[in-house]
Motif scaffolding. Structure first.
Motif, PDB file in Angstrom:
ATOM      1  N   GLU A  16      39.187 -19.128 -50.469  1.00 32.18           N
ATOM      2  CA  GLU A  16      38.152 -20.161 -50.386  1.00 32.18           C
ATOM      3  C   GLU A  16      38.081 -20.675 -48.948  1.00 32.18           C
ATOM      4  O   GLU A  16      39.107 -20.970 -48.341  1.00 32.18           O
ATOM      5  CB  GLU A  16      38.485 -21.321 -51.334  1.00 32.18           C
ATOM      6  CG  GLU A  16      37.391 -22.365 -51.419  1.00 32.18           C
ATOM      7  CD  GLU A  16      37.921 -23.772 -51.720  1.00 32.18           C
ATOM      8  OE1 GLU A  16      37.155 -24.727 -51.538  1.00 32.18           O
ATOM      9  OE2 GLU A  16      39.095 -23.899 -52.110  1.00 32.18           O
ATOM     10  N   THR A  17      36.874 -20.754 -48.369  1.00 34.13           N
ATOM     11  CA  THR A  17      36.726 -21.277 -47.016  1.00 34.13           C
ATOM     12  C   THR A  17      36.404 -22.766 -47.108  1.00 34.13           C
ATOM     13  O   THR A  17      35.323 -23.146 -47.546  1.00 34.13           O
ATOM     14  CB  THR A  17      35.615 -20.518 -46.270  1.00 34.13           C
ATOM     15  OG1 THR A  17      35.983 -19.132 -46.189  1.00 34.13           O
ATOM     16  CG2 THR A  17      35.431 -21.067 -44.863  1.00 34.13           C
ATOM     17  N   LYS A  18      37.353 -23.622 -46.687  1.00 31.04           N
ATOM     18  CA  LYS A  18      37.155 -25.076 -46.788  1.00 31.04           C
ATOM     19  C   LYS A  18      36.297 -25.581 -45.630  1.00 31.04           C
ATOM     20  O   LYS A  18      36.388 -25.095 -44.517  1.00 31.04           O
ATOM     21  CB  LYS A  18      38.518 -25.797 -46.727  1.00 31.04           C
ATOM     22  CG  LYS A  18      39.450 -25.475 -47.870  1.00 31.04           C
ATOM     23  CD  LYS A  18      40.477 -26.609 -48.030  1.00 31.04           C
ATOM     24  CE  LYS A  18      41.430 -26.332 -49.170  1.00 31.04           C
ATOM     25  NZ  LYS A  18      42.505 -25.379 -48.804  1.00 31.04           N
ATOM     26  N   GLN A  19      35.467 -26.579 -45.907  1.00 32.47           N
ATOM     27  CA  GLN A  19      34.692 -27.220 -44.840  1.00 32.47           C
ATOM     28  C   GLN A  19      35.363 -28.548 -44.515  1.00 32.47           C
ATOM     29  O   GLN A  19      35.459 -29.418 -45.381  1.00 32.47           O
ATOM     30  CB  GLN A  19      33.257 -27.482 -45.310  1.00 32.47           C
ATOM     31  CG  GLN A  19      32.570 -26.216 -45.788  1.00 32.47           C
ATOM     32  CD  GLN A  19      31.389 -25.815 -44.912  1.00 32.47           C
ATOM     33  OE1 GLN A  19      31.374 -26.043 -43.708  1.00 32.47           O
ATOM     34  NE2 GLN A  19      30.399 -25.205 -45.527  1.00 32.47           N
ATOM     35  N   PHE A  20      35.840 -28.685 -43.277  1.00 32.78           N
ATOM     36  CA  PHE A  20      36.523 -29.918 -42.879  1.00 32.78           C
ATOM     37  C   PHE A  20      35.591 -30.815 -42.080  1.00 32.78           C
ATOM     38  O   PHE A  20      34.813 -30.336 -41.253  1.00 32.78           O
ATOM     39  CB  PHE A  20      37.744 -29.597 -42.002  1.00 32.78           C
ATOM     40  CG  PHE A  20      38.800 -28.816 -42.721  1.00 32.78           C
ATOM     41  CD1 PHE A  20      39.459 -29.355 -43.810  1.00 32.78           C
ATOM     42  CD2 PHE A  20      39.116 -27.531 -42.299  1.00 32.78           C
ATOM     43  CE1 PHE A  20      40.434 -28.623 -44.474  1.00 32.78           C
ATOM     44  CE2 PHE A  20      40.095 -26.800 -42.947  1.00 32.78           C
ATOM     45  CZ  PHE A  20      40.752 -27.345 -44.045  1.00 32.78           C
TER      46      PHE A  20
END
Ligand code: TXA
Ligand code: MG
Length: 345
Positions: free
Chosen positions: A2-6
């Motif tokens: 999963e690519t997290k958006q920070f």
């Protein structure tokens, strides 16, 4: 994965991932970078893998201040302090000879020099400081595609392949940093890639500056390995339109005769004149080269998502930032330029 958006409030989490050897995309004033610890060879190798980047193309090492560079370089050439004082943080990458074994061959591409840059983005400077390591950072696009100027562009190319993206909105400049080689024997700095820090602004600080021959003559091999690769290209073929509205008109008629669906990348005036004659338009707003450069990659990406067969993109005069703009656009267009006096007469 999963690519997290920070967001700006989650820099600690992003820094943790970097320390664990994960890949996190970071914002800069030019384009988004694909970050990994420059000191972690496995992570750096992963950067090449997810981008599909040729392994002989070395990476820029991003630092949070000049002090960080001092650990890796024995002797700084003349002009270093003046350049750093004048342009850092900012869109100027400086190439130095580095201590042997300072970085793995994955970072250097086997050269004994390394490119360093301190980006002008507070979130990213904080990310580097918190992680406590310098970050490699090629543009965070799939190799060959237009560079990303928003977190959404990064997500489009790399989601599922990287651990996270630190989102700080669209980038301001839109074309990558000027790359300046400071390792020439005669001591004269050489521009390997044009960017927002222009030859004229460099010369005001250091006197004479050269431009790598390949930027002047296409026959010469570029000294920056990355400059030899196909780049910035959307799927649809791009033609550069160099001239007034008349040239756009002729180009549109020419494509229509071949039943091609047309996408237009130009300023407000041109896109509004021809909006009903073409299938898709992307306006970069008022007609300044700053606006054109800022939205060039976003425009090419956006047009490419529509059903079109050809993109016509507006030229700018090759001076100041126009040199960097035209350098990227010519690569995207594979050097194809339409002028009124060339093919239409
Ligand atoms: O604005 C930028 O510079 C962006 C942001 C993310 O910082 N980064 C970027 O990185 O454009 P990249 O990897 O897409 O382009 C780096 C360029 C390539 O053309 C590479 O060949 C050249 O710099 N380069 C890196 N190290 C070099 C070295 N030691 N000698 C010569 N050229 C080098
Ligand atoms: Mg790139």
């Amino acid at each position: 994965m999963e690519t997290k958006q920070f967001t700006a409030y989650q820099i600690d989490q992003a820094a943790d991932l970097i320390r664990q050897g994960e890949l996190v995309s970071f914002p800069t004033e030019t384009v988004y970078g694909l970050g990994a610890s420059a000191l972690n060879e496995a992570a750096v190798k992963q950067v090449y893998a997810v981008k599909g980047r040729p392994s002989d193309n070395p990476l820029i090492v991003h630092v949070s201040d000049f002090e960080m560079v001092k650990q890796y370089v024995n002797d700084f050439p003349d002009h270093t302090t003046a350049l750093v004082d004048s342009f850092w943080p900012g869109p100027l990458t400086l190439i130095f000879d580095v201590k042997s074994n300072a970085f793995s061959a994955s970072v250097t591409g086997g050269l004994n020099t390394v490119a360093f840059r301190m980006p002008n983005n507070q979130k990213t400077l904080e990310l580097i400081k918190t992680a406590g390591v310098p970050l490699v950072g090629p543009s965070a696009n799939t190799s060959g595609r237009p560079s990303p100027t928003t977190a959404q562009h990064v997500y489009h190319d790399l989601h599922g392949k990287i651990a996270g993206i630190l989102d700080d909105g669209p980038t301001q400049i839109g074309v990558e940093s000027t790359v300046l080689d400071l390792t020439a024997k005669d001591g004269i700095p050489v521009i390997l890639r044009p960017g927002a820090v222009t030859k004229e602004s460099l010369e005001r600080v250091v006197g004479q500056v050269f431009v790598d021959q390949h930027l002047i003559s296409e026959k010469e091999a570029p000294k920056a390995p990355g400059m030899k690769y196909k780049h910035y290209a959307p799927n649809a073929p791009v033609w550069i339109i160099d001239g007034s509205q008349e040239v756009f008109k002729k180009a549109i008629e020419w494509a229509k005769r071949k039943h091609q669906r047309i996408g237009l990348f130009a300023d407000d005036q041109i896109t509004s004149t021809f909006s009903t004659d073409v299938e898709a338009v992307f306006s970069f707003g008022e007609g300044s080269v700053e606006q054109g450069a800022k939205l060039l990659f976003a425009g090419l990406r956006s047009l490419d998502e529509q059903t079109i067969d050809v993109i016509f993109a507006q030229a700018f005069p090759e001076s100041g930032l126009g040199i960097a703009y035209m350098n990227r656009l010519k690569k995207a267009a594979n050097q194809k330029i339409l002028k009124i006096d060339s093919i239409f007469k």
